[in-house]
Design a protein around this motif. Structure first.
Motif, PDB file in Angstrom:
ATOM      1  N   GLY A 101     -18.352  -6.541  -5.361  1.00 31.54           N
ATOM      2  CA  GLY A 101     -17.302  -6.498  -6.373  1.00 31.54           C
ATOM      3  C   GLY A 101     -15.915  -6.438  -5.765  1.00 31.54           C
ATOM      4  O   GLY A 101     -15.734  -6.481  -4.541  1.00 31.54           O
ATOM      5  N   TYR A 102     -14.921  -6.336  -6.621  1.00 34.02           N
ATOM      6  CA  TYR A 102     -13.531  -6.308  -6.172  1.00 34.02           C
ATOM      7  C   TYR A 102     -12.778  -5.217  -6.922  1.00 34.02           C
ATOM      8  O   TYR A 102     -13.259  -4.651  -7.902  1.00 34.02           O
ATOM      9  N   THR A 103     -11.577  -4.923  -6.416  1.00 34.60           N
ATOM     10  CA  THR A 103     -10.674  -4.027  -7.129  1.00 34.60           C
ATOM     11  C   THR A 103      -9.328  -4.713  -7.273  1.00 34.60           C
ATOM     12  O   THR A 103      -9.013  -5.637  -6.513  1.00 34.60           O
ATOM     13  N   THR A 104      -8.548  -4.277  -8.240  1.00 33.38           N
ATOM     14  CA  THR A 104      -7.219  -4.855  -8.470  1.00 33.38           C
ATOM     15  C   THR A 104      -6.168  -3.818  -8.113  1.00 33.38           C
ATOM     16  O   THR A 104      -6.209  -2.687  -8.605  1.00 33.38           O
ATOM     17  N   VAL A 105      -5.235  -4.208  -7.233  1.00 32.74           N
ATOM     18  CA  VAL A 105      -4.194  -3.285  -6.788  1.00 32.74           C
ATOM     19  C   VAL A 105      -2.817  -3.868  -7.080  1.00 32.74           C
ATOM     20  O   VAL A 105      -2.654  -5.075  -7.247  1.00 32.74           O
ATOM     21  N   THR A 106      -1.836  -2.982  -7.125  1.00 32.93           N
ATOM     22  CA  THR A 106      -0.438  -3.385  -7.292  1.00 32.93           C
ATOM     23  C   THR A 106       0.306  -3.142  -5.985  1.00 32.93           C
ATOM     24  O   THR A 106       0.109  -2.114  -5.331  1.00 32.93           O
ATOM     25  N   ALA A 107       1.176  -4.073  -5.611  1.00 34.16           N
ATOM     26  CA  ALA A 107       2.010  -3.910  -4.416  1.00 34.16           C
ATOM     27  C   ALA A 107       3.114  -2.907  -4.704  1.00 34.16           C
ATOM     28  O   ALA A 107       3.965  -3.139  -5.569  1.00 34.16           O
ATOM     29  N   THR A 108       3.092  -1.774  -4.004  1.00 36.26           N
ATOM     30  CA  THR A 108       4.081  -0.721  -4.231  1.00 36.26           C
ATOM     31  C   THR A 108       4.805  -0.294  -2.963  1.00 36.26           C
ATOM     32  O   THR A 108       5.728   0.522  -3.020  1.00 36.26           O
ATOM     33  N   ASN A 109       4.411  -0.845  -1.815  1.00 36.44           N
ATOM     34  CA  ASN A 109       4.964  -0.347  -0.564  1.00 36.44           C
ATOM     35  C   ASN A 109       4.935  -1.435   0.505  1.00 36.44           C
ATOM     36  O   ASN A 109       4.263  -2.467   0.342  1.00 36.44           O
ATOM     37  N   LEU A 110       5.650  -1.185   1.590  1.00 37.35           N
ATOM     38  CA  LEU A 110       5.677  -2.064   2.757  1.00 37.35           C
ATOM     39  C   LEU A 110       4.871  -1.434   3.880  1.00 37.35           C
ATOM     40  O   LEU A 110       5.013  -0.238   4.161  1.00 37.35           O
ATOM     41  N   CYS A 111       4.026  -2.239   4.519  1.00 39.68           N
ATOM     42  CA  CYS A 111       3.356  -1.813   5.745  1.00 39.68           C
ATOM     43  C   CYS A 111       4.141  -2.423   6.898  1.00 39.68           C
ATOM     44  O   CYS A 111       4.037  -3.633   7.149  1.00 39.68           O
ATOM     45  N   PRO A 112       4.969  -1.649   7.582  1.00 38.45           N
ATOM     46  CA  PRO A 112       5.860  -2.215   8.599  1.00 38.45           C
ATOM     47  C   PRO A 112       5.117  -2.608   9.867  1.00 38.45           C
ATOM     48  O   PRO A 112       4.015  -2.119  10.131  1.00 38.45           O
TER      49      PRO A 112
END
Length: 261
Positions: A101-112
């Protein structure tokens, strides 16, 4: 018989031309992108407390409706903050640690980037890698956390399923500078341009500050405020009239009755 086939070919070409004609283009909302290979890790613990805040400026992700299904994006896809609010389906692949299966995420941050480490050994977010550093609860929906890092397939999806109601505008700044954090954006989830209008002004173009925030250097106190926004991905523009009343205050969040689709 040849004439019959010719007629059908001609009719088909007419129908096809009509379907793709730019003059009849109608916007029906953001559609999912193709599945693409990337990698994912996680940060923080099961409480996801370390994911609060973040480069997009959403503050407390729990109270602002984002929860723990979030991710920090590598610079390759963070796109100087224009990816803030975008929604992604992610599923683990090609690893014995994967769940189905999969999950749905929202982009909330930067991974530098971490240039002190090799891109294939710790520097997972170094360009040009496409990488998702997920909140641990989100990662644990697709793989066992002991995996550390897993290959994933991901795709952009509309945010409508998880962003309900109108767009929200959180006000900061001072009497001469209005800084607005834009949250709960449906459709493609992202913003590229924004304008504000007071009851005594014309439309004022706002500049991109950072993450999901836009600013206007203007004196707008004592005026009801309306906003106009353009999606970064779809270029759709919507107008939210009279979002904040004339007695609006800094530090408060106001919700519109419109959203992208």
């Amino acid at each position: 018989m040849a004439s019959f086939h010719h007629s059908w070919s001609f009719l088909f070409s007419l129908i096809f031309s009509w379907l793709v004609s730019p003059t009849r283009a109608v916007y029906h909302g953001y559609v999912p992108s193709p599945w693409t290979l990337a990698h994912a890790t996680f940060y923080g613990d099961e409480s996801a407390s370390s994911t609060m805040g973040g480069a997009c400026g959403y503050g407390n992700l729990m109270t602002n409706g984002y929860g723990t299904d979030t991710a920090a994006l590598s610079t390759t896809i963070f796109n100087n903050g224009y990816a803030c609010g975008q929604c992604y389906q992610i599923r683990c692949v090609q690893s014995p640690w994967c769940y189905t299966g999969y999950t749905t995420v929202t982009a909330t941050n930067l991974c530098p980037p971490n240039w002190s480490q090799d891109s294939n050994n710790g520097g997972w977010c170094n360009p040009p890698r496409t990488h998702f550093d997920m909140a641990k609860p989100a990662f644990m929906k697709i793989a066992r956390w002991k995996a550390g890092i897993v290959p994933v397939m991901y795709r952009r999806v509309p945010c409508n399923g998880i962003r309900k109601g109108g767009i929200r505008f959180s006000f900061q700044g001072n009497g001469y500078w209005l800084l607005v954090y834009v949250m709960n954006v449906a459709g493609a989830g992202d913003i590229s341009k924004m304008w504000v209008k007071g009851t005594k002004t014309s439309w004022i173009s706002m500049s991109h500050n950072w993450g999901a925030s836009y600013q206007a250097f203007a004196t707008l106190k004592g005026q009801a405020l309306s906003f106009r926004l353009t999606s970064y991905t779809t270029k759709q523009t919507i107008t939210a009239y009279n979002v904040a009343p004339a007695n609006w205050n800094l530090g408060l969040t106001y919700q519109a009755n419109v959203n992208f689709h």
